[in-house]
Design a protein around this motif. Structure first.
Motif: not given
Length: 178
Positions: A53-60
């Motif tokens: 989850q942290p990576l998609p959150q960062a991209f978003f």
């Protein structure tokens, strides 16, 4: 094939008719699947990878939600007046994207050749349709695109192009009802 020109009041009427069933869950989780759709005049492809989850959150968080309006007849001076500044993704996040194990989800040819922006819109619709069929849970999608026109049209929900508006309207049921 010609597309009928819609009037703004017709679009407002359709939007008002959808209000009773329209819901938005702004707290919906961001999907752990990151997708990327790209198209050419005659074909398109969709790739994806699943991450924590942290990576998609960062991209978003980084993503540009509004996009930019672009015209084909703009000169260099017009682009300079627009005052665009490109933001760069942090090197560590860009490395994560480069090193990801991308999986090909779809690769297909279109029945007829068309403008790239329209084909990119159709590829984005394919990403949306696939995610709706994959999961019934509400989620926010992270999809990469190299088209500022598509990014702008998708974020605003409309475009000056009647053909692109037709593609966006065909996504309305998927977005509203899932």
């Amino acid at each position: 094939m010609s597309f009928p020109r819609s009037k703004p009041w017709e679009e407002l009427l359709v939007a008002m008719l959808h209000l009773p069933i329209a819901i938005a869950n702004v707290r919906a989780l961001i999907s752990s699947r990151v997708t990327r759709a790209d198209a050419a005049p005659d074909s398109a492809g969709v790739v994806s990878y699943d991450v924590s989850q942290p990576l998609p959150q960062a991209f978003f968080d980084f993503s540009e939600q509004k996009g930019r309006s672009v015209r084909l007849d703009w000169t260099t001076a017009d682009h300079e007046l627009a005052g665009w500044t490109d933001r760069e993704l942090a090197e560590t996040r860009a490395d994560c994207s480069r090193c990801a194990r991308w999986k090909v989800d779809a690769s297909y040819n279109f029945e007829s050749t068309s403008r790239v922006n329209l084909q990119e819109g159709r590829a984005m619709r394919k990403v949306l349709r696939d995610s709706v069929t994959r999961s019934s849970q509400p989620e926010r999608l992270v999809n990469g695109t190299d088209s500022r026109v598509i990014l702008h049209a998708w974020a605003q929900g409309r475009s000056l192009s009647t053909r692109l508006n037709s593609i966006l309207r065909s996504c309305l049921g998927l977005v509203v009802l899932g």
